[in-house]
Design a protein around this motif. Structure first.
Motif, PDB file in Angstrom:
ATOM      1  N   LEU A 102     -18.910 -15.038 -24.695  1.00 26.01           N
ATOM      2  CA  LEU A 102     -19.207 -15.810 -23.486  1.00 26.01           C
ATOM      3  C   LEU A 102     -18.918 -15.014 -22.223  1.00 26.01           C
ATOM      4  O   LEU A 102     -19.675 -15.066 -21.248  1.00 26.01           O
ATOM      5  N   ASN A 103     -17.818 -14.261 -22.237  1.00 24.89           N
ATOM      6  CA  ASN A 103     -17.479 -13.415 -21.081  1.00 24.89           C
ATOM      7  C   ASN A 103     -18.586 -12.416 -20.780  1.00 24.89           C
ATOM      8  O   ASN A 103     -18.924 -12.173 -19.616  1.00 24.89           O
ATOM      9  N   LYS A 104     -19.180 -11.841 -21.826  1.00 26.07           N
ATOM     10  CA  LYS A 104     -20.258 -10.868 -21.628  1.00 26.07           C
ATOM     11  C   LYS A 104     -21.478 -11.510 -20.974  1.00 26.07           C
ATOM     12  O   LYS A 104     -22.252 -10.831 -20.287  1.00 26.07           O
ATOM     13  N   LEU A 105     -21.634 -12.810 -21.187  1.00 22.18           N
ATOM     14  CA  LEU A 105     -22.755 -13.536 -20.591  1.00 22.18           C
ATOM     15  C   LEU A 105     -22.431 -14.043 -19.183  1.00 22.18           C
ATOM     16  O   LEU A 105     -23.286 -14.643 -18.533  1.00 22.18           O
ATOM     17  N   GLY A 106     -21.192 -13.831 -18.741  1.00 17.84           N
ATOM     18  CA  GLY A 106     -20.797 -14.261 -17.410  1.00 17.84           C
ATOM     19  C   GLY A 106     -20.134 -15.614 -17.364  1.00 17.84           C
ATOM     20  O   GLY A 106     -19.927 -16.176 -16.281  1.00 17.84           O
ATOM     21  N   TYR A 107     -19.771 -16.166 -18.541  1.00 15.94           N
ATOM     22  CA  TYR A 107     -19.144 -17.481 -18.595  1.00 15.94           C
ATOM     23  C   TYR A 107     -17.637 -17.351 -18.821  1.00 15.94           C
ATOM     24  O   TYR A 107     -17.190 -16.517 -19.612  1.00 15.94           O
ATOM     25  N   THR A 108     -16.874 -18.178 -18.144  1.00 14.52           N
ATOM     26  CA  THR A 108     -15.433 -18.240 -18.371  1.00 14.52           C
ATOM     27  C   THR A 108     -15.183 -19.140 -19.580  1.00 14.52           C
ATOM     28  O   THR A 108     -15.735 -20.238 -19.677  1.00 14.52           O
ATOM     29  N   ALA A 109     -14.352 -18.670 -20.510  1.00 20.15           N
ATOM     30  CA  ALA A 109     -14.099 -19.401 -21.753  1.00 20.15           C
ATOM     31  C   ALA A 109     -12.680 -19.943 -21.784  1.00 20.15           C
ATOM     32  O   ALA A 109     -11.741 -19.305 -21.297  1.00 20.15           O
ATOM     33  N   PHE A 110     -12.545 -21.110 -22.384  1.00 20.09           N
ATOM     34  CA  PHE A 110     -11.251 -21.762 -22.560  1.00 20.09           C
ATOM     35  C   PHE A 110     -11.113 -22.120 -24.034  1.00 20.09           C
ATOM     36  O   PHE A 110     -11.745 -23.068 -24.510  1.00 20.09           O
ATOM     37  N   VAL A 111     -10.337 -21.355 -24.776  1.00 21.53           N
ATOM     38  CA  VAL A 111     -10.171 -21.614 -26.206  1.00 21.53           C
ATOM     39  C   VAL A 111      -9.137 -22.716 -26.393  1.00 21.53           C
ATOM     40  O   VAL A 111      -7.990 -22.586 -25.952  1.00 21.53           O
TER      41      VAL A 111
END
Length: 282
Positions: A102-111
């Motif tokens: 997701l980070n590579k796509l520009g999205y911030t992720a929350f696991v």
């Protein structure tokens, strides 16, 4: 000895990935609703098969934050729900590795480390609270609070579907200002979801209240997956309700593959999902 070495190796890999996270948020500032066990860190099980780190005995639910960086940041956030049959959390396979994608796509992720084992009610409380906490702090990560979605794998797909259809159900007593915000995900992504066909005749699980207000869904599964019917009934319910949904149902792939190479399904769904997100989240 070989099993001990494998466990140590897996635990070391887990610790390395865990250390890369930028922030860890404890969801509940006070008592965890409905939780009777004392708070403590999640337990890593000794089962490291398939290079999967499995967490269990989650009594202190947390969000692990992986902010997108660089000029390609989109202002979109995604809460990620790992699977594991509501017994464990496949935290690297369906959590940290997904966050990196997701980070590579520009999205911030929350696991999300939601409560297990066998704490489905607590898991839904954790998912609702996670959505509200992320919304309440969206500005700190440069996110649009109206563009916070959720995705899940297997049981995490079940949890995502529950969060996306039960967001108006009050499952816990509000604890702070964050709980005045909506728990509705802006979108949902169900990757080889499970437990959505618990209705009579393998129809939609009765608690899933699908209607026109249900957020857009991306659904991916395969015909050779034991839980594959879940994707079909969820997509059918979305269609019948007039809610936007995109279903991809491939012939082979099985279950529990995440993003791992060597599986056609694992190589296909990320491409399709990335394109779908670009289309529905301008």
């Amino acid at each position: 000895m070989k099993q001990l070495f494998t466990f140590i190796l897996i635990f070391t890999q887990y610790a390395m990935v865990y250390a890369q996270q930028k922030e860890k948020i404890h969801l509940w500032p006070g008592a965890v609703p409905g939780e009777t066990d004392a708070r403590h860190p999640a337990v890593v099980t000794p089962d490291g098969s398939r290079n999967v780190v499995r967490l269990t005995d989650v009594t202190d639910p947390v969000l692990e934050v992986y902010p997108a960086t660089g000029a390609h940041r989109t202002g979109v956030g995604v809460v990620v729900c790992p699977g594991g049959g509501y017994n464990i959390l496949a935290i690297n396979l369906e959590g940290y590795e997904i966050a990196a994608w997701l980070n590579k796509l520009g999205y911030t992720a929350f696991v999300l480390q939601y409560r297990v084992p066998k704490k489905e009610t607590g898991a839904l409380q954790d998912a609702q609270r996670a959505m509200r906490v992320v919304r309440s702090r969206a500005a700190a990560w440069g996110l649009d609070p109206e563009k916070i979605g959720m995705m899940g794998f297997s049981a995490g797909g079940s949890l995502t579907a529950r969060a996306a259809t039960l967001y108006n159900v009050q499952t816990y007593t509000p604890v702070d200002k964050a709980d005045s915000l909506s728990a509705r995900p802006a979108f949902g992504m169900l990757i080889y979801p499970a437990y959505l066909d618990k209705g009579e005749g393998r129809k939609l699980t009765p608690e899933l209240a699908v209607n026109k207000q249900t957020p857009p869904m991306f659904i991916f599964a395969t015909a050779d997956d034991t839980y594959g019917n879940s994707a079909l009934v969820m997509a059918g319910a979305m269609r019948d309700a007039g809610a936007p949904a995109e279903l991809h149902f491939y012939a082979k792939g099985g279950h529990g593959y995440g993003l791992r190479p060597g599986n056609t399904a694992a190589e296909v769904w990320p491409v399709l999902a990335a394109k779908w997100m670009q289309q529905i989240i301008p």
